[in-house]
Design a protein around this motif. Structure first.
Motif, short mmCIF file in Angstrom:
data_model
loop_
_atom_site.label_atom_id
_atom_site.label_comp_id
_atom_site.label_asym_id
_atom_site.label_seq_id
_atom_site.Cartn_x
_atom_site.Cartn_y
_atom_site.Cartn_z
N SER A 60 6.39 2.17 0.15
CA SER A 60 6.19 2.50 -1.27
C SER A 60 7.30 3.39 -1.83
O SER A 60 7.53 3.40 -3.04
CB SER A 60 4.83 3.16 -1.48
OG SER A 60 4.77 4.41 -0.80
N ASP B 204 5.40 2.79 5.76
CA ASP B 204 5.17 2.95 4.32
C ASP B 204 6.42 2.53 3.56
O ASP B 204 7.48 3.15 3.70
CB ASP B 204 4.83 4.41 4.02
CG ASP B 204 4.55 4.66 2.55
OD1 ASP B 204 4.51 3.68 1.78
OD2 ASP B 204 4.37 5.82 2.17
N MET C 249 -4.41 -4.42 6.03
CA MET C 249 -3.93 -3.57 4.93
C MET C 249 -2.88 -4.29 4.10
O MET C 249 -2.92 -4.29 2.86
CB MET C 249 -3.35 -2.27 5.51
CG MET C 249 -2.72 -1.33 4.48
SD MET C 249 -0.98 -1.73 4.09
CE MET C 249 -0.18 -1.48 5.67
N ARG D 264 7.32 -6.42 -2.43
CA ARG D 264 5.94 -6.79 -2.71
C ARG D 264 5.86 -8.19 -3.33
O ARG D 264 4.99 -8.99 -2.96
CB ARG D 264 5.30 -5.75 -3.64
CG ARG D 264 3.83 -6.04 -3.91
CD ARG D 264 3.09 -4.82 -4.41
NE ARG D 264 3.70 -4.23 -5.60
CZ ARG D 264 3.21 -3.14 -6.19
NH1 ARG D 264 2.15 -2.53 -5.69
NH2 ARG D 264 3.79 -2.66 -7.27
N GLN E 79 -4.44 -7.04 1.97
CA GLN E 79 -5.22 -6.53 0.84
C GLN E 79 -4.35 -5.86 -0.22
O GLN E 79 -4.59 -6.02 -1.43
CB GLN E 79 -6.28 -5.54 1.35
CG GLN E 79 -7.35 -6.20 2.21
CD GLN E 79 -8.30 -5.20 2.83
OE1 GLN E 79 -8.01 -3.99 2.92
NE2 GLN E 79 -9.47 -5.66 3.28
N LYS E 80 -3.33 -5.10 0.21
CA LYS E 80 -2.49 -4.36 -0.75
C LYS E 80 -1.35 -5.18 -1.31
O LYS E 80 -1.02 -5.07 -2.50
CB LYS E 80 -1.92 -3.10 -0.07
CG LYS E 80 -2.96 -2.03 0.22
CD LYS E 80 -2.31 -0.79 0.82
CE LYS E 80 -1.38 -0.10 -0.16
NZ LYS E 80 -0.86 1.18 0.38
N PHE E 81 -0.73 -6.01 -0.46
CA PHE E 81 0.47 -6.73 -0.88
C PHE E 81 0.25 -8.24 -0.98
O PHE E 81 1.15 -8.96 -1.40
CB PHE E 81 1.62 -6.46 0.10
CG PHE E 81 1.82 -5.01 0.43
CD1 PHE E 81 1.82 -4.05 -0.56
CD2 PHE E 81 2.01 -4.60 1.74
CE1 PHE E 81 2.01 -2.71 -0.26
CE2 PHE E 81 2.21 -3.27 2.07
CZ PHE E 81 2.20 -2.32 1.06
N HIS E 82 -0.92 -8.71 -0.56
CA HIS E 82 -1.24 -10.14 -0.59
C HIS E 82 -0.19 -10.98 0.15
O HIS E 82 0.28 -12.00 -0.35
CB HIS E 82 -1.36 -10.62 -2.04
CG HIS E 82 -2.30 -9.79 -2.86
ND1 HIS E 82 -3.67 -9.84 -2.70
CD2 HIS E 82 -2.07 -8.85 -3.83
CE1 HIS E 82 -4.24 -8.99 -3.54
NE2 HIS E 82 -3.30 -8.37 -4.23
N HIS F 32 4.28 -11.52 -1.44
CA HIS F 32 3.20 -12.24 -2.11
C HIS F 32 3.56 -13.72 -2.32
O HIS F 32 2.72 -14.62 -2.13
CB HIS F 32 2.88 -11.59 -3.45
CG HIS F 32 1.84 -12.32 -4.25
ND1 HIS F 32 0.59 -12.58 -3.76
CD2 HIS F 32 1.88 -12.85 -5.50
CE1 HIS F 32 -0.11 -13.23 -4.68
NE2 HIS F 32 0.65 -13.41 -5.74
#
Length: 420
Positions: free
Chosen positions: A125, A123, A183, A134, A186-189, A138
């Motif tokens: 975050s 994690d 994951m 992030r 989807q969350k961080f591309h 991306h």
């Protein structure tokens, strides 16, 4: 609130601290991770957080900074409980216990288990570098770090992996790895990922299954931490290329047979050459080499450079550093202290006694253009330095390198069906 810190250090800054991300995922209390390794400034921003529990991840290269942080934080907040964990603590536990009696030390993995699938995904975050991470994931400027297994059953003289993660190889299931990547996509591309395992290709069928399952994610990826040459073959190469892998590294260390035997590498030069030859058909390939290993000398290390240049692979030459707890330190440098030494980076210097330090530095300087710190070099100077190496060791490569690169691109396009 609990505070975790990853101190800054002079090393290749590419990945966040995955270990702290696993710790963060398992902590139920409110906490914050101060990531000074990726984002070193403002330098003492952790002082803005008051806690009675300060955890610091300590590497050999960040130990002095960890000491400074502990001292400064205690001056601001007396009575705080300071806990150190991480690779260097596991390697030098006894020594650090004597030198830092006021600090609580945690040895080994925070979340040790034989069933890695039971662990939550790392994690990030709570990292204060999260927005930077992030965005970089991306944009594709940083690869997402993925650990699919822990531990290493081999006995390389210079390596400390068995001290930090154990000799028992423990692997996550392919499905569990896929779910983490899904994951992250989807969350961080994320656009790419890098496998950081010490022995990713120990199990051939697992590698092939992994490649088959993650292929549909359409991600670029690499094995930058190094594959075992003796466990690499055409089947693995084809599967990895088809799944989007574009770069692999091998831990070569030296091409001199007597050096490989002395460091108990468990692989011979013929196996290394075969692995490199196979990998070059599909990927950009690099090799890790160590300057000043036992039984080596200037000519042998220079031969390793020549060997790498003629095979047209990247060559990451770094200095020998006898890490605490390793057999190398016990057998060749007993009682000596190398806490200030770096294997590579802007502050690295030679410590090996095998031959002249001036000659070790010559090889290190010659190969600077191929190490991560070359990003600090002017592009023109870097290209000139690389051109000099090609001229010295691989003049034919002035013609053949572009051709081989084109052939590899065509082969990858055929293998992947043009998807990557």
């Amino acid at each position: 609130m609990k505070i975790l810190i990853d101190p800054r250090g002079e090393r290749n800054v590419t990945y966040p601290n995955v270990g702290l991300a696993y710790v963060s995922a398992s902590l139920k209390e409110e906490h914050r991770v101060i990531d000074q390794y990726l984002v070193p400034f403002p330098e003492d921003r952790y002082l803005g957080y008051k806690t009675d529990w300060l955890g610091i991840s300590v590497k050999m290269t960040t130990c002095k900074e960890a000491m400074r942080i502990s001292r400064v934080y205690r001056q601001r907040y007396p009575g705080v409980k300071v806990i150190w964990g991480g690779a260097h603590v596991s390697c030098a536990y006894d020594k650090m216990s004597k030198e830092n009696p006021e600090i609580e030390l945690f040895k080994g993995e925070w979340d040790y288990t034989d069933d890695l699938d039971c662990l939550p995904f790392p994690d990030y975050s709570k990292f204060d570098s999260f927005e930077y991470l992030r965005s970089a994931w991306h944009k594709g400027t940083l690869p997402y770090p993925l650990i699919t297994s822990r531990g290493c059953p081999y006995d390389c003289l210079y390596c400390a992996t068995c001290l930090t993660a154990g000799k028992k190889w423990r692997a996550r299931s392919v499905e569990n790895c896929y779910q983490e990547l899904l994951m992250a996509t989807q969350k961080f591309h994320i656009r790419s990922f890098d496998i950081l395992d010490d022995t990713f290709n120990l199990d051939k069928q697992r590698v092939i299954s992994f490649c088959r399952v993650i292929k549909n994610l359409g991600l670029r990826w690499s094995c930058g931490n190094g594959l075992r040459a003796d466990r690499f073959d055409e089947d693995i190469a084809r599967a990895m290329a088809a799944a989007g892998c574009q770069h692999v590294s091998f831990g070569v260390e030296s091409v001199a047979p007597e050096v490989l035997a002395a460091i108990k590498k468990g692989v011979d030069i013929e196996q290394i050459e075969k692995a490199v030859e196979t990998a070059r058909k599909y990927f950009a390939v690099a090799g890790f080499f160590i300057i000043g290993l036992p039984c080596s000398d200037y000519e042998k290390d220079l031969s390793s450079l020549k060997w790498a240049m003629q095979r047209q692979i990247g060559a990451h030459f770094q200095y020998l550093v006898p890490f605490e707890g390793t057999q190398l330190l016990k057998d060749y440098y007993p009682g000596e202290n190398f806490d200030d030494a770096l294997t590579f980076g802007l502050g690295a210097y030679p410590v090996s006694k095998e031959y002249s330090k001036a000659l070790q530095e010559r090889i290190y300087t010659m190969t600077r253009c191929m190490r991560p710190e070359s990003s600090h070099m002017n592009a023109v100077k870097r290209n000139i330095s690389m051109g000099k190496l090609i001229w010295m060791f691989d003049r034919k490569g002035l013609v053949t390198r572009p051709v081989h690169r084109l052939i590899r691109c065509v082969r990858r396009a055929i293998t992947t069906g043009g998807d990557n």
